[in-house]
Design an enzyme around this catalytic site. Structure first.
Site, short mmCIF file in Angstrom:
data_model
loop_
_atom_site.label_atom_id
_atom_site.label_comp_id
_atom_site.label_asym_id
_atom_site.label_seq_id
_atom_site.Cartn_x
_atom_site.Cartn_y
_atom_site.Cartn_z
N GLU A 148 31.55 25.76 30.23
CA GLU A 148 31.96 26.25 31.55
C GLU A 148 31.34 27.62 31.83
O GLU A 148 30.80 27.85 32.92
CB GLU A 148 33.49 26.34 31.61
CG GLU A 148 34.19 25.01 31.71
CD GLU A 148 35.70 25.11 31.63
OE1 GLU A 148 36.38 24.19 32.10
OE2 GLU A 148 36.20 26.13 31.10
N LYS A 166 49.24 29.54 38.68
CA LYS A 166 48.22 30.17 37.84
C LYS A 166 48.07 31.66 38.11
O LYS A 166 47.31 32.34 37.42
CB LYS A 166 46.87 29.47 38.03
CG LYS A 166 46.90 27.97 37.77
CD LYS A 166 47.37 27.65 36.37
CE LYS A 166 47.18 26.19 35.99
NZ LYS A 166 47.98 25.25 36.79
#
Length: 275
Positions: A148, A166
């Site tokens: 990533e 989040k």
């Protein structure tokens, strides 16, 4: 799978405004858009779908795309696949960040490549495990942090999609894992060093295990040591440098000063903050 199957029921859809994606400055967060009608209770998956669909609005035909990993990113990949299938997008090339994403994208007919063949990526879209007020991130609870970070660092723009759970005031503040990918050789030695490095934050370092109770192995054949903080990391840039300086550490899950924009879906609507 069709694009319509990704969305919540009509009674719970939120109207999403279209915005240009400015780069190089921080704008005020977009005000949440209210529901068209009194929505049913939205699940966390519903919120992830809304954020994913909004992010895909920034995809244009002819782009090279970084395809993220994780539950939210899977909705993004599914939406891109549906738009390709319907003819609304064309000439897309995807660079997946994990074997899992590769398999999903391949099954949806998304043409795929690698950084070796496409070292410059137009846009990457991925989820995040934590987002702080400066758009710094914790990523990698899905185990794909190294790939990533490589793909997203090579991207001209990096759009993050997440639900409101989040959001944190400081990285590590959720009390959930901040992953560090380490080589298998003497992993316990590095686990001890990582825990000692953050003893002031009450850090506990644990080797990640798979469902069978064996060490979790990444796509790069490494292990992951998860760090759990009792208090948020005091200085994330300094922490990242200290972690990276340890011999045997491959990569860490602090994604600092990388996100171009963060799209957050909450129960009252969708907001976007940009740099």
């Amino acid at each position: 799978m069709t694009a319509s199957s990704l969305l919540p029921s009509a009674s719970s859809l939120l109207l999403l405004r279209r915005h240009a994606l400015p780069v190089g400055r921080r704008s005020r967060p977009v005000a949440p858009v209210r529901a068209l009608s009194a929505p049913a209770t939205l699940t966390q998956d519903d919120l992830k779908k809304l954020a994913a669909v909004k992010a895909v609005e920034y995809v244009s035909s002819g782009m090279v795309l970084g395809l993220g990993t994780g539950s939210t990113a899977a909705f993004v990949v599914a939406e891109i696949g549906a738009l390709l299938s319907s003819g609304k997008l064309s000439d897309i090339v995807g660079v997946p960040t994990s074997k899992r994403t590769y398999e999903q994208a391949l099954s949806l007919g998304i043409p795929l490549s690698t950084l070796d063949d496409h070292p410059r990526i137009d846009l990457a879209i991925d989820g995040a495990d934590e987002v702080d007020p400066d758009l710094n991130l914790v990523k990698g609870r899905g185990g794909a942090l190294l790939r990533e970070k490589m793909v997203e660092a090579a991207s001209d723009k990096f759009v993050v999609v997440a639900d409101e759970t989040k959001l944190v005031t400081g990285l590590g503040g959720s009390g959930l894992a901040m992953p560090v990918e380490v080589v298998q050789f003497c992993w316990k030695y590095n686990q001890t060093r990582l825990q000692e490095l953050f003893k002031e934050e009450g850090c506990e370092a644990k080797l990640r295990l798979d469902d069978g109770g064996k060490p979790y192995v990444t796509d790069n054949s490494n292990y992951i040591v998860d760090l759990y903080f009792k208090t948020p990391i005091k200085d994330a840039p300094a922490a990242g440098k200290e972690i990276s300086a340890l011999e045997g550490v491959v990569e860490h899950g602090l994604f600092l000063d990388m996100a171009t924009a963060v799209i957050i879906a909450g129960k009252d609507g969708v907001t976007m903050t940009t740099k």
